[in-house]
Each structure stands twice: as C-alpha cells, then as structure tokens.
Scaffold this motif. Sequence first.
Motif, PDB file in Angstrom:
ATOM      1  N   ILE A  37       0.881  -1.175   0.000  1.00  0.00           N
ATOM      2  CA  ILE A  37       0.000   0.000   0.000  1.00  0.00           C
ATOM      3  C   ILE A  37       0.915   1.221   0.000  1.00  0.00           C
ATOM      4  CG2 ILE A  37      -1.818   1.227   1.279  1.00  0.00           C
ATOM      5  CD1 ILE A  37      -2.479  -1.592   2.561  1.00  0.00           C
ATOM      6  N   MET A  38       0.821   2.012  -1.048  1.00  0.00           N
ATOM      7  CA  MET A  38       1.740   3.141  -1.205  1.00  0.00           C
ATOM      8  C   MET A  38       1.332   4.308  -0.298  1.00  0.00           C
ATOM      9  SD  MET A  38       3.821   1.961  -3.433  1.00  0.00           S
ATOM     10  CE  MET A  38       4.796   3.395  -3.822  1.00  0.00           C
ATOM     11  N   ARG A  39       2.330   5.021   0.201  1.00  0.00           N
ATOM     12  CA  ARG A  39       2.131   6.257   0.993  1.00  0.00           C
ATOM     13  C   ARG A  39       1.250   6.079   2.238  1.00  0.00           C
ATOM     14  NH1 ARG A  39       2.440   7.301  -4.251  1.00  0.00           N
ATOM     15  NH2 ARG A  39       4.140   8.670  -4.898  1.00  0.00           N
ATOM     16  N   GLY A  40       1.410   4.982   2.905  1.00  0.00           N
ATOM     17  CA  GLY A  40       0.726   4.766   4.180  1.00  0.00           C
ATOM     18  C   GLY A  40      -0.782   4.867   4.093  1.00  0.00           C
ATOM     19  N   LEU A  68       7.899   1.788  -0.557  1.00  0.00           N
ATOM     20  CA  LEU A  68       6.433   1.978  -0.523  1.00  0.00           C
ATOM     21  C   LEU A  68       6.063   3.440  -0.270  1.00  0.00           C
ATOM     22  CD1 LEU A  68       5.288  -1.190   1.482  1.00  0.00           C
ATOM     23  CD2 LEU A  68       5.348  -0.869  -0.993  1.00  0.00           C
ATOM     24  N   LYS A  69       7.088   4.280  -0.142  1.00  0.00           N
ATOM     25  CA  LYS A  69       6.887   5.706   0.200  1.00  0.00           C
ATOM     26  C   LYS A  69       6.173   5.835   1.556  1.00  0.00           C
ATOM     27  CE  LYS A  69       7.695   7.172  -4.247  1.00  0.00           C
ATOM     28  NZ  LYS A  69       8.258   8.341  -4.838  1.00  0.00           N
ATOM     29  N   SER A  70       6.201   7.054   2.076  1.00  0.00           N
ATOM     30  CA  SER A  70       5.572   7.245   3.376  1.00  0.00           C
ATOM     31  C   SER A  70       4.862   8.591   3.419  1.00  0.00           C
ATOM     32  CB  SER A  70       6.627   7.175   4.483  1.00  0.00           C
ATOM     33  OG  SER A  70       5.988   7.061   5.728  1.00  0.00           O
ATOM     34  N   ALA A  71       3.924   8.706   4.330  1.00  0.00           N
ATOM     35  CA  ALA A  71       3.181   9.969   4.465  1.00  0.00           C
ATOM     36  C   ALA A  71       2.560  10.020   5.846  1.00  0.00           C
ATOM     37  CB  ALA A  71       2.088  10.027   3.400  1.00  0.00           C
ATOM     38  N   ARG A  72       2.187  11.234   6.253  1.00  0.00           N
ATOM     39  CA  ARG A  72       1.393  11.377   7.481  1.00  0.00           C
ATOM     40  C   ARG A  72       0.021  11.877   7.022  1.00  0.00           C
ATOM     41  NH1 ARG A  72       6.655  13.422   9.791  1.00  0.00           N
ATOM     42  NH2 ARG A  72       7.277  11.836  11.275  1.00  0.00           N
ATOM     43  N   SER A  73      -1.024  11.050   7.210  1.00  0.00           N
ATOM     44  CA  SER A  73      -2.334  11.372   6.626  1.00  0.00           C
ATOM     45  C   SER A  73      -3.286  12.030   7.625  1.00  0.00           C
ATOM     46  CB  SER A  73      -2.976  10.084   6.084  1.00  0.00           C
ATOM     47  OG  SER A  73      -4.324  10.299   5.766  1.00  0.00           O
ATOM     48  N   GLN A  74      -3.715  13.239   7.281  1.00  0.00           N
ATOM     49  CA  GLN A  74      -4.712  13.940   8.113  1.00  0.00           C
ATOM     50  C   GLN A  74      -6.085  13.297   7.940  1.00  0.00           C
ATOM     51  OE1 GLN A  74      -4.179  16.468  10.270  1.00  0.00           O
ATOM     52  NE2 GLN A  74      -1.993  16.233   9.827  1.00  0.00           N
ATOM     53  N   LYS A  75      -6.342  12.849   6.685  1.00  0.00           N
ATOM     54  CA  LYS A  75      -7.677  12.330   6.378  1.00  0.00           C
ATOM     55  C   LYS A  75      -7.994  11.050   7.143  1.00  0.00           C
ATOM     56  CE  LYS A  75     -10.797  12.035   2.532  1.00  0.00           C
ATOM     57  NZ  LYS A  75     -10.949  11.779   1.112  1.00  0.00           N
ATOM     58  N   GLU A  80     -14.586   9.430   8.210  1.00  0.00           N
ATOM     59  CA  GLU A  80     -14.875   9.333   6.770  1.00  0.00           C
ATOM     60  C   GLU A  80     -13.658   8.743   6.020  1.00  0.00           C
ATOM     61  OE1 GLU A  80     -15.072  13.137   4.946  1.00  0.00           O
ATOM     62  OE2 GLU A  80     -15.587  12.284   2.986  1.00  0.00           O
ATOM     63  N   GLY A  81     -12.478   9.233   6.364  1.00  0.00           N
ATOM     64  CA  GLY A  81     -11.254   8.731   5.732  1.00  0.00           C
ATOM     65  C   GLY A  81     -11.049   7.258   6.021  1.00  0.00           C
ATOM     66  N   ARG A  82     -11.286   6.869   7.283  1.00  0.00           N
ATOM     67  CA  ARG A  82     -11.081   5.466   7.655  1.00  0.00           C
ATOM     68  C   ARG A  82     -12.112   4.563   6.965  1.00  0.00           C
ATOM     69  NH1 ARG A  82     -10.053   8.142  12.536  1.00  0.00           N
ATOM     70  NH2 ARG A  82     -12.062   7.629  13.454  1.00  0.00           N
ATOM     71  N   GLN A  83     -13.339   5.079   6.789  1.00  0.00           N
ATOM     72  CA  GLN A  83     -14.365   4.314   6.069  1.00  0.00           C
ATOM     73  C   GLN A  83     -13.899   4.060   4.624  1.00  0.00           C
ATOM     74  OE1 GLN A  83     -17.713   3.167   7.135  1.00  0.00           O
ATOM     75  NE2 GLN A  83     -17.267   2.013   5.254  1.00  0.00           N
ATOM     76  N   GLN A  84     -13.345   5.109   3.992  1.00  0.00           N
ATOM     77  CA  GLN A  84     -12.864   4.943   2.608  1.00  0.00           C
ATOM     78  C   GLN A  84     -11.732   3.919   2.548  1.00  0.00           C
ATOM     79  OE1 GLN A  84     -11.809   8.844   1.140  1.00  0.00           O
ATOM     80  NE2 GLN A  84     -13.883   9.610   1.368  1.00  0.00           N
ATOM     81  N   ALA A  85     -10.827   3.984   3.548  1.00  0.00           N
ATOM     82  CA  ALA A  85      -9.715   3.032   3.581  1.00  0.00           C
ATOM     83  C   ALA A  85     -10.252   1.608   3.725  1.00  0.00           C
ATOM     84  CB  ALA A  85      -8.782   3.369   4.740  1.00  0.00           C
ATOM     85  N   PHE A  86     -11.234   1.435   4.601  1.00  0.00           N
ATOM     86  CA  PHE A  86     -11.821   0.109   4.815  1.00  0.00           C
ATOM     87  C   PHE A  86     -12.453  -0.406   3.512  1.00  0.00           C
ATOM     88  CE2 PHE A  86     -15.596  -2.457   6.022  1.00  0.00           C
ATOM     89  CZ  PHE A  86     -14.914  -3.558   6.525  1.00  0.00           C
TER      90      PHE A  86
END
Length: 323
Positions: A37-40, A68-75, A80-86
């Motif tokens: 999974i790219m960018r965390g 895999l690159k990395s990021a710190r995600s605000q979303k 809502e963001g976690r629902q999209q990830a799921f």
Amino acid sequence: MKRIGVFTSGGDSPGMNACVRAVVRTAVYHGIEVYGIMRGYSGMIKGEFIKLDSASVANTVQRGGTILKSARSQKFMTKEGRQQAFDQLVNHGIEGLVAIGGNGTFTGAMIFEREFGIPTVGAPGTIDNDLFGTDYTIGYDTAVNTALEAIDKIRDTADSHDRCFFIEVMGRDSGYIAIPCAIGGGAEIVMVPETQMSEEAVIETLRNSWRRSKTSFIVVVAEGEKEGNVTHVAARVKEAIPELDARVTIIGHVQRGGAPTASDRLLASQIGIAAVEGLMNGMRNVMAGIIDRKLVYTPFEDTIYKKKMLSQSFMRMVEILSV
Ligand code: F6P
C-alpha cells in the motif's frame, strides 16, 4: 488468511525496506498473497495498492528510505477517511495488515481495528527508538551511527579552532539518539527531553571545563529538548560566557537516510517475519518487537501510552566521561 497488505507510515527509517522485503517473502513462503500500500494511510484511502511478489523486493535489503513511500495522513484521522480506507481494503480482498511505523501509525491502526475489525500487526519503524515493547526500533542504529560520524567530523574542526559546538540530533520526544551520540562522540554535555538540565547548569559545566583548561567542547542537544531549541540554548550560553567561540550544527534529515546497518537489517528481517507469522496465528493490535533478544508482541495500547524510560545511568556516564 489469503491476502494481506503492508505499508510504511510516518517518518521513514533505514531498514524499512528490509522489513517490507521480509514481510513479502514470509507471506510468499506461506502461500499468502501480499499487496504493498503506497504512501501509508493516505494511499490506503486512495486505493494505491500494488501486488508484490518475491522479485518485487529483490535488491532492496540494503536501500535506505522506503520503496512503498511514506506519508502522514490527516484524512485518516477522520471517520470518513477510515471508512474509505476500509472500503478499499474490502474491494481488494485484504484481510490483514502489517503496519511499519511509529506511534502515530499504531494509533491509527488501533482505532481502525476497533471500528472495522481489520487485524493489524505493527513493526517498529522509526529512528527515534521511543517505542515501548522493543529494545530497539528499525533505523535507530543507523541514525545513531550517521549522527556520530557527523559529530566526529565536527570534533576535528572544534578542536582545531578551540570552539564549542552545539549539535542538534533528531528525536522529537526522546533522547535516545542523543545519548549514544554524546557518549560515543565524547560530548561534555547532553540535553534531552526526559531530563530538565537547565541552561544555568549547562553554563556552569562549560565554565568549569573552561577553567580546567579544556578548549573545545561538544554539547549534544536532542531536537525535543525542553529548554528550547539548539540555537536558543547556544545564544544564551554565548551571552553568559562571551569568551566561548560557539557554533551551532543541526544534523537534521541526513539521520533518516542511508543504507541500514547490519543490526538494522537483521532486526527488520526478524520483525518482518514475526509480523506475518503473528497475523497468521490470529494476532491483532500488537507490535512485534525484540526484548532481551526474544521476540515479544506488545498491545498497541501499551506501545502508544507506556513510556520507554531512558536510563539515568547514561546521563551519569556522560558526566563521568567528560571530566
Ligand atoms: O520520528 C522521526 C523524526 O525524524 C523525528 O526525530 C523528527 O522530530 C521528525 O521525524 C521530523 O519529521 P519530518 O520529517 O516530518 O520533519
């Protein structure tokens, strides 16, 4: 478990690639499919998934950074963001996760598991070594050696010019990088967030050393030091001891890069294997770590909320060795 995902998140650290490689190859070894999974969490929300096989991670064990690159995600901090990830994970048939990162990464994973039930095993990937549940984190040894190499070089010029160098090393909330740098780099003083060494005490120590005819000094300051940043500390000391020719060096992000040391490659590989096998054995919401050379799984809750204490004996060592 037929398919898992692996990602790196937060500040990158040398050895993350060795860990990803171990995760991928352990999964392949056990007949499990694995997606990168790219960018965390940010890539998880957007569905940036790539299928990995044994060959995808060839020639990566020695590379710094993270493929895999990395990021710190605000979303991901929002429901809502976690629902999209799921939804993305479900669409890709991913049943478990290996999260390589630090405190923030595990906090996200813990909340995610509570809400959506996706089992996650963590791998401690941060140069800071500030995680409860493991003696060392992946990347710490490399970062310390990088900083130490820089300090050795600064010492040469400090000695030539009879100067005092205030050197900032990384470590947002912890002195774990600063301490071995101070001991191994022969520093007179170390300032870390865990203890409150006042500026007055720093000034006093330098004055005493000056009186004892020392002419060059190294003061290692952890980035998260409570008395203020390194420039501020140096300015206050300069004011108090004008005869001291002081300079400031911030080593910075160079500590996050470079080829991982042998110890970091070994640790990353052990943990990568343990993370996948932990998932296979039904573990969830835990971080795989090594304590006293033994593999240990610690609940995310403990890795996040319990503090790994810095031994006071280290501070004493700096004091004794700088006499
Ligand atoms: O957590 C690793 C770390 O390098 C800390 O030591 C430092 O405070 C922080 O990350 C820097 O973060 P960024 O790369 O976002 O500036």
